[in-house]
Structures are given as structure tokens and as C-alpha cells.
Write an enzyme that holds these catalytic residues in place. Structure first.
Site, PDB file in Angstrom:
ATOM      1  N   GLU A  36     -23.274 -69.619  44.278  1.00 64.64           N
ATOM      2  CA  GLU A  36     -23.198 -70.321  45.475  1.00 64.64           C
ATOM      3  C   GLU A  36     -22.196 -69.679  46.233  1.00 64.64           C
ATOM      4  O   GLU A  36     -20.906 -70.357  46.302  1.00 64.64           O
ATOM      5  CB  GLU A  36     -23.110 -72.019  45.012  1.00 64.64           C
ATOM      6  CG  GLU A  36     -24.058 -72.491  44.199  1.00 64.64           C
ATOM      7  CD  GLU A  36     -23.592 -73.891  44.332  1.00 64.64           C
ATOM      8  OE1 GLU A  36     -24.844 -74.564  44.692  1.00 64.64           O
ATOM      9  OE2 GLU A  36     -22.598 -74.423  43.925  1.00 64.64           O
ATOM     10  N   ASN A  55     -28.186 -81.598  43.123  1.00 62.70           N
ATOM     11  CA  ASN A  55     -26.984 -81.968  43.241  1.00 62.70           C
ATOM     12  C   ASN A  55     -26.734 -83.070  44.410  1.00 62.70           C
ATOM     13  O   ASN A  55     -26.455 -82.791  45.497  1.00 62.70           O
ATOM     14  CB  ASN A  55     -25.878 -80.738  43.317  1.00 62.70           C
ATOM     15  CG  ASN A  55     -24.629 -81.349  43.467  1.00 62.70           C
ATOM     16  OD1 ASN A  55     -24.143 -82.461  43.177  1.00 62.70           O
ATOM     17  ND2 ASN A  55     -23.595 -80.205  44.020  1.00 62.70           N
ATOM     18  N   LYS A 113     -24.139 -84.875  44.893  1.00 58.96           N
ATOM     19  CA  LYS A 113     -22.903 -85.157  45.126  1.00 58.96           C
ATOM     20  C   LYS A 113     -22.563 -86.564  45.140  1.00 58.96           C
ATOM     21  O   LYS A 113     -22.773 -87.512  44.437  1.00 58.96           O
ATOM     22  CB  LYS A 113     -22.719 -84.368  46.565  1.00 58.96           C
ATOM     23  CG  LYS A 113     -23.007 -83.023  46.370  1.00 58.96           C
ATOM     24  CD  LYS A 113     -22.410 -82.200  47.511  1.00 58.96           C
ATOM     25  CE  LYS A 113     -23.056 -80.568  47.093  1.00 58.96           C
ATOM     26  NZ  LYS A 113     -22.646 -79.519  48.301  1.00 58.96           N
ATOM     27  N   HIS A 173     -18.107 -76.030  40.420  1.00 64.42           N
ATOM     28  CA  HIS A 173     -18.683 -76.096  41.625  1.00 64.42           C
ATOM     29  C   HIS A 173     -17.506 -75.761  42.440  1.00 64.42           C
ATOM     30  O   HIS A 173     -16.403 -76.400  42.174  1.00 64.42           O
ATOM     31  CB  HIS A 173     -19.366 -77.490  41.897  1.00 64.42           C
ATOM     32  CG  HIS A 173     -19.845 -77.757  42.964  1.00 64.42           C
ATOM     33  ND1 HIS A 173     -19.250 -77.914  44.307  1.00 64.42           N
ATOM     34  CD2 HIS A 173     -21.135 -77.500  43.610  1.00 64.42           C
ATOM     35  CE1 HIS A 173     -20.184 -77.890  45.281  1.00 64.42           C
ATOM     36  NE2 HIS A 173     -21.458 -77.416  44.752  1.00 64.42           N
ATOM     37  N   GLU A 184     -16.569 -77.247  45.281  1.00 60.72           N
ATOM     38  CA  GLU A 184     -15.925 -78.417  45.514  1.00 60.72           C
ATOM     39  C   GLU A 184     -14.807 -79.027  44.701  1.00 60.72           C
ATOM     40  O   GLU A 184     -13.876 -79.492  45.016  1.00 60.72           O
ATOM     41  CB  GLU A 184     -16.958 -79.611  46.032  1.00 60.72           C
ATOM     42  CG  GLU A 184     -17.650 -79.189  47.303  1.00 60.72           C
ATOM     43  CD  GLU A 184     -19.042 -79.899  47.680  1.00 60.72           C
ATOM     44  OE1 GLU A 184     -19.334 -80.699  46.771  1.00 60.72           O
ATOM     45  OE2 GLU A 184     -19.702 -79.031  48.303  1.00 60.72           O
ATOM     46  N   GLY A 227     -23.642 -76.378  52.098  1.00 61.84           N
ATOM     47  CA  GLY A 227     -23.625 -77.531  53.343  1.00 61.84           C
ATOM     48  C   GLY A 227     -23.404 -76.970  54.695  1.00 61.84           C
ATOM     49  O   GLY A 227     -23.028 -77.888  55.623  1.00 61.84           O
ATOM     50  N   GLY A 272     -28.261 -79.067  47.231  1.00 58.75           N
ATOM     51  CA  GLY A 272     -27.558 -80.233  47.564  1.00 58.75           C
ATOM     52  C   GLY A 272     -28.216 -81.011  48.549  1.00 58.75           C
ATOM     53  O   GLY A 272     -29.154 -81.639  48.040  1.00 58.75           O
ATOM     54  N   SER A 284     -27.352 -74.092  50.925  1.00 63.00           N
ATOM     55  CA  SER A 284     -28.190 -74.367  52.176  1.00 63.00           C
ATOM     56  C   SER A 284     -29.612 -73.771  51.877  1.00 63.00           C
ATOM     57  O   SER A 284     -30.347 -73.600  52.858  1.00 63.00           O
ATOM     58  CB  SER A 284     -27.739 -73.614  53.304  1.00 63.00           C
ATOM     59  OG  SER A 284     -26.521 -74.312  53.753  1.00 63.00           O
TER      60      SER A 284
HETATM   61  P1  PGA Z   1     -26.167 -77.416  49.685  1.00 63.41           P
HETATM   62  O1  PGA Z   1     -25.312 -77.644  48.580  1.00 63.41           O
HETATM   63  O2  PGA Z   1     -27.605 -77.333  49.356  1.00 63.41           O
HETATM   64  O3  PGA Z   1     -26.006 -78.823  50.662  1.00 63.41           O
HETATM   65  O4  PGA Z   1     -25.583 -76.282  50.528  1.00 63.41           O
HETATM   66  C1  PGA Z   1     -25.382 -76.936  47.312  1.00 63.41           C
HETATM   67  C2  PGA Z   1     -24.575 -77.259  46.284  1.00 63.41           C
HETATM   68  O5  PGA Z   1     -23.219 -77.460  46.751  1.00 63.41           O
HETATM   69  O6  PGA Z   1     -24.629 -77.372  45.270  1.00 63.41           O
END
Ligand code: PGA
Length: 249
Positions: A166, A11, A13, A94, A96, A172, A233, A212
């Protein structure tokens, strides 16, 4: 256990520019030769068609779309439009999008339906925020996300979906779920699907871990019996770390 497809999805983003997206796509083309892991990337909208045209060994997905076919929805993009330029997957739910853009359970349900009608694979994301885990209510929280936006589907339809667990506190942040926490939730999700549908259905659906996940912890996480891969991510923005994650199966 079912014969589940292993998957690693990146992803991106709201990251990378046109040139960076091109370079990363080329590096992935060169580095991906393994056949038994399905790999996908989710670029920002302006680069979806460019990456789709150049991708050799991986699929393209979108991070968002609006669940209407056409019409007066200024600024939005339909699932048939993204399919038209080569997307095969769509992230739905997701954290976000849920928290920053206020996407609700019922709106996500519409996105799941629109995606399936278009023949695009929904990658349905679920996961609890920190306060919920702290209160010990993560299972009820995730179950509700599935019930409200996914469990209206019939068995054939849900088998076309991919689920990504997740935990919001891990996205993140550099905090990763432990293998016990990941396996515990993944096996709970699988047993809810088995209850709602049947065991064969539950055993056929890939459930990915996200939050992460990186080159150092992927091997351990992917060795959990109910973890079928990852939604990545930050670590998907560089080919070396993303390829290392893919090769950690
Ligand atoms: P991250 O994000 O690996 O940076 O924690 C994962 C995601 O939001 O899909």
C-alpha cells in the site's frame, strides 16, 4: 506461477456504527456467491463479534491487537481474544498504525509472531511515503519493512502470511498506483521472497494492492500478474462498490 489464492479485504477503519455494520454485513451475505475469491472485512472492535456471527461467505479480521497473551495492558486486546470472537485475519503494519501510533519494525515483528502462534493470518502491510518514491528509493524502503518484520520467519511460517503493498501516497487520496508501479513493486516483493526462501514459497504468497483501489480501477490492477487482489479502505464501506471490486476478477 504458483497457485495463489485471490483475495479482497475491506478495511473499515474507524467507520460505521452498529446498524450500518449490520446492514453492510447482510448486503455482503446476499451479494457474495463466488467461491474462488477469499473475502474478508476488518470492522472496528465493537462490531467484530457481531459481524463474525452474521457473516456467511466471508472472513473477519481485526485492524489491531496487542502482542501479549493477557495482563495489565489497559485498553488493549489480545489476539486470542479476537480469535475467540471469530476473527481469522489481522492487519499488521498498516501505514496509519506505523505513522499515527508509532508502531516500529520490531513491534510489528512481535505482532506477526503473536498472530501466527494464535493461528491468525497476518495481513502484513508495507509501502512507501510520497517523499521516498519521489527520491526513487521505494524499493529499498519496502524491502527494509519486510526484512525487519517478516523475513525472520521460516518458510512454513511466511507461507501463512498475506502481504499488502500500500503506497502511503495512494491511501485515501484518490491517487492510485499505476498498473506499472503496482506490478513493479509486487514482482520485486515476490523476487525478494524467492531470494530469501525459494521460488515455490514466493509463488504461493498472495500479495494484495491497497491505496484508492475502487470499482473503476480494480479490474486493471487485478490483471497484473503479481497482484493477487486488494486491500480496500473507502470503497469497502458500501456493498455495491466492494462487491463490484470483488467481482472484477
Ligand atoms: P483506501 O485505503 O482504499 O481508502 O485508500 C486503503 C487502506 O488503507 O487499506
Amino acid at each position: 506461477m504458483g497457485n495463489r489464492q485471490k483475495m479482497v479485504f475491506g478495511n473499515w477503519k474507524m467507520n460505521l456504527n452498529k446498524k450500518e455494520a449490520e446492514i453492510l454485513c447482510n448486503e455482503l451475505n446476499d451479494g457474495l456467491a463466488i467461491a474462488d475469491v477469499k473475502v474478508g472485512v476488518f470492522p472496528s472492535f465493537p462490531y467484530v463479534s457481531q459481524v463474525a456471527e452474521n457473516a456467511n461467505h466471508f472472513s473477519i479480521g481485526v485492524q489491531n491487537f496487542y502482542p501479549q497473551e493477557t495482563g495489565a495492558f489497559t485498553g488493549e486486546v489480545s489476539i486470542t481474544q479476537v480469535k475467540d470472537v471469530g476473527a481469522e485475519l489481522a492487519l499488521i503494519g498498516h501505514s496509519e498504525r506505523r505513522s499515527i501510533f508509532n508502531e516500529t519494525h520490531s513491534f510489528l515483528k512481535k505482532k506477526v509472531d503473536a498472530s501466527l502462534v494464535a493461528g491468525i493470518t497476518p495481513v502484513f502491510c508495507c509501502g512507501e511515503p510520497f517523499e521516498v518514491r519521489n527520491a526513487g528509493e521505494e524499493r529499498a524502503y519496502v524491502l527494509q519493512q519486510l526484512e525487519e518484520s517478516l523475513f525472520h520467519l521460516d518458510k512454513r511460517a511466511i507461507q501463512k502470511c498475506v502481504i499488502a503493498y500500500e503506497p502511503v501516497w495512494a491511501i485515501g487520496t484518490g491517487l492510485t498506483a499505476s498498473t506499472e508501479q503496482a506490478e513493479d513493486m509486487h514482482s520485486a516483493i515476490r523476487s525478494w521472497i524467492a531470494n530469501q526462501y525459494d521460488q515455490e514459497c514466493a509463488d504461493s504468497i498472495s500479495i494484495l494492492y491497497g491505496g484508492s483501489c475502487n470499482a473503476s480501477n480494480a479490474k486493471e490492477l487485478f490483471s497484473c500478474p503479481n497482484v493477487d487482489g486488494g486491500l480496500i479502505g473507502g470503497a469497502s464501506l458500501k456493498s455495491d462498490s466492494f462487491l463490484a471490486i470483488i467481482h472484477s476478477f
